[in-house]
Design a protein around this motif. Structure first.
Motif, mmCIF file in Angstrom:
data_model
loop_
_atom_site.group_PDB
_atom_site.id
_atom_site.type_symbol
_atom_site.label_atom_id
_atom_site.label_comp_id
_atom_site.label_asym_id
_atom_site.label_seq_id
_atom_site.Cartn_x
_atom_site.Cartn_y
_atom_site.Cartn_z
ATOM 1 N N PRO A 83 39.209 35.419 55.900
ATOM 2 C CA PRO A 83 38.308 35.424 57.058
ATOM 3 C C PRO A 83 38.466 34.217 57.980
ATOM 4 O O PRO A 83 38.106 34.284 59.151
ATOM 5 C CB PRO A 83 36.912 35.461 56.430
ATOM 6 C CG PRO A 83 37.096 34.892 55.070
ATOM 7 C CD PRO A 83 38.481 35.298 54.645
ATOM 8 N N TYR A 84 39.016 33.103 57.485
ATOM 9 C CA TYR A 84 39.167 31.899 58.303
ATOM 10 C C TYR A 84 40.604 31.704 58.781
ATOM 11 O O TYR A 84 40.932 30.668 59.355
ATOM 12 C CB TYR A 84 38.685 30.668 57.536
ATOM 13 C CG TYR A 84 37.240 30.797 57.126
ATOM 14 C CD1 TYR A 84 36.216 30.727 58.071
ATOM 15 C CD2 TYR A 84 36.896 31.033 55.809
ATOM 16 C CE1 TYR A 84 34.889 30.869 57.704
ATOM 17 C CE2 TYR A 84 35.575 31.178 55.429
ATOM 18 C CZ TYR A 84 34.577 31.100 56.376
ATOM 19 O OH TYR A 84 33.269 31.247 56.017
ATOM 20 N N ASP A 85 41.479 32.677 58.517
ATOM 21 C CA ASP A 85 42.876 32.624 58.971
ATOM 22 C C ASP A 85 43.617 31.391 58.461
ATOM 23 O O ASP A 85 44.427 30.815 59.173
ATOM 24 C CB ASP A 85 42.956 32.655 60.498
ATOM 25 C CG ASP A 85 43.260 34.032 61.022
ATOM 26 O OD1 ASP A 85 43.660 34.899 60.234
ATOM 27 O OD2 ASP A 85 43.100 34.232 62.237
ATOM 28 N N GLU A 86 43.339 30.992 57.207
ATOM 29 C CA GLU A 86 44.015 29.830 56.636
ATOM 30 C C GLU A 86 45.093 30.207 55.628
ATOM 31 O O GLU A 86 45.796 29.341 55.138
ATOM 32 C CB GLU A 86 42.994 28.889 55.990
ATOM 33 C CG GLU A 86 42.089 28.220 57.002
ATOM 34 C CD GLU A 86 41.174 27.179 56.406
ATOM 35 O OE1 GLU A 86 41.139 27.004 55.172
ATOM 36 O OE2 GLU A 86 40.469 26.511 57.196
ATOM 37 N N HIS A 87 45.195 31.478 55.292
ATOM 38 C CA HIS A 87 46.189 31.946 54.305
ATOM 39 C C HIS A 87 46.065 31.156 53.004
ATOM 40 O O HIS A 87 47.055 30.707 52.433
ATOM 41 C CB HIS A 87 47.606 31.839 54.869
ATOM 42 C CG HIS A 87 47.868 32.762 56.008
ATOM 43 N ND1 HIS A 87 49.131 32.976 56.498
ATOM 44 C CD2 HIS A 87 47.046 33.529 56.755
ATOM 45 C CE1 HIS A 87 49.072 33.830 57.501
ATOM 46 N NE2 HIS A 87 47.809 34.181 57.668
ATOM 47 N N ASP A 88 44.828 31.031 52.528
ATOM 48 C CA ASP A 88 44.567 30.217 51.343
ATOM 49 C C ASP A 88 44.128 31.018 50.114
ATOM 50 O O ASP A 88 43.797 30.431 49.088
ATOM 51 C CB ASP A 88 43.527 29.146 51.646
ATOM 52 C CG ASP A 88 42.173 29.720 52.045
ATOM 53 O OD1 ASP A 88 42.079 30.950 52.294
ATOM 54 O OD2 ASP A 88 41.204 28.948 52.112
ATOM 55 N N PHE A 89 44.170 32.346 50.199
ATOM 56 C CA PHE A 89 43.738 33.179 49.075
ATOM 57 C C PHE A 89 44.491 34.500 49.110
ATOM 58 O O PHE A 89 44.796 35.025 50.175
ATOM 59 C CB PHE A 89 42.232 33.465 49.158
ATOM 60 C CG PHE A 89 41.756 34.432 48.111
ATOM 61 C CD1 PHE A 89 41.429 33.993 46.842
ATOM 62 C CD2 PHE A 89 41.676 35.787 48.383
ATOM 63 C CE1 PHE A 89 41.017 34.892 45.868
ATOM 64 C CE2 PHE A 89 41.265 36.689 47.414
ATOM 65 C CZ PHE A 89 40.938 36.238 46.148
ATOM 66 N N GLY A 90 44.770 35.027 47.932
ATOM 67 C CA GLY A 90 45.368 36.350 47.839
ATOM 68 C C GLY A 90 45.152 36.936 46.463
ATOM 69 O O GLY A 90 44.752 36.235 45.518
ATOM 70 N N SER A 91 45.411 38.218 46.337
ATOM 71 C CA SER A 91 45.291 38.897 45.045
ATOM 72 C C SER A 91 46.358 39.974 44.969
ATOM 73 O O SER A 91 46.852 40.470 45.981
ATOM 74 C CB SER A 91 43.895 39.503 44.882
ATOM 75 O OG SER A 91 43.665 40.492 45.858
ATOM 76 N N PHE A 92 46.719 40.299 43.742
ATOM 77 C CA PHE A 92 47.720 41.336 43.501
ATOM 78 C C PHE A 92 47.573 41.827 42.071
ATOM 79 O O PHE A 92 46.937 41.174 41.233
ATOM 80 C CB PHE A 92 49.144 40.810 43.756
ATOM 81 C CG PHE A 92 49.509 39.614 42.928
ATOM 82 C CD1 PHE A 92 50.107 39.756 41.680
ATOM 83 C CD2 PHE A 92 49.246 38.333 43.399
ATOM 84 C CE1 PHE A 92 50.437 38.651 40.923
ATOM 85 C CE2 PHE A 92 49.576 37.221 42.642
ATOM 86 C CZ PHE A 92 50.178 37.376 41.404
ATOM 87 N N ASP A 93 48.143 42.993 41.810
ATOM 88 C CA ASP A 93 48.156 43.573 40.468
ATOM 89 C C ASP A 93 49.554 43.438 39.885
ATOM 90 O O ASP A 93 50.553 43.641 40.577
ATOM 91 C CB ASP A 93 47.761 45.047 40.519
ATOM 92 C CG ASP A 93 46.324 45.229 40.971
ATOM 93 O OD1 ASP A 93 45.451 44.502 40.461
ATOM 94 O OD2 ASP A 93 46.067 46.086 41.837
ATOM 95 N N LEU A 94 49.586 43.111 38.596
ATOM 96 C CA LEU A 94 50.847 42.950 37.886
ATOM 97 C C LEU A 94 50.594 43.225 36.405
ATOM 98 O O LEU A 94 49.627 42.710 35.850
ATOM 99 C CB LEU A 94 51.383 41.522 38.083
ATOM 100 C CG LEU A 94 52.671 41.143 37.380
ATOM 101 C CD1 LEU A 94 53.848 41.956 37.903
ATOM 102 C CD2 LEU A 94 52.938 39.647 37.554
#
Length: 106
Positions: free
Chosen positions: A54-65
């Protein structure tokens, strides 16, 4: 300033250079090949949306593995990692710390 933070976060996340990478105990207990693939997933992550960034900082992500949900998060500390950074847009004042975790550990 946010754009600069996102650029710095992307560079760190893609190379793991210029900061520290941490794994929670749940991730650390996984086989080396799974940890390696998880780090590749982090480095290649590009699915930033308004919901996860939401803040356009590219500081979080998630994925399945391998049947598990992973989260990664970048936090900003001073160079000694004692306090939060006064200026995350300034790499001279900021130590980036990326933490890779299992969603269940969050």
């Amino acid at each position: 300033m946010t754009n600069r933070i996102a650029l710095l976060n992307d560079a760190f996340r893609r190379t793991f250079s210029g900061g520290k990478v941490m794994m929670t105990s749940g991730v650390n207990e996984l086989p080396d090949c799974v940890k390696a693939e998880a780090l590749i997933q982090v480095a290649n992550f590009a699915e930033f949306t308004e919901n996860n960034d939401p803040y356009d900082e590219h500081d979080f992500g998630s994925f399945d593995l391998v049947g598990r949900r992973f989260f990664w998060k970048i936090d900003y500390y001073d160079k000694r990692c004692e306090f939060g950074s006064d200026d995350p847009a300034d790499p001279e004042k900021t130590m980036r710390v990326l933490t890779l975790m299992l969603a269940q550990e969050y």
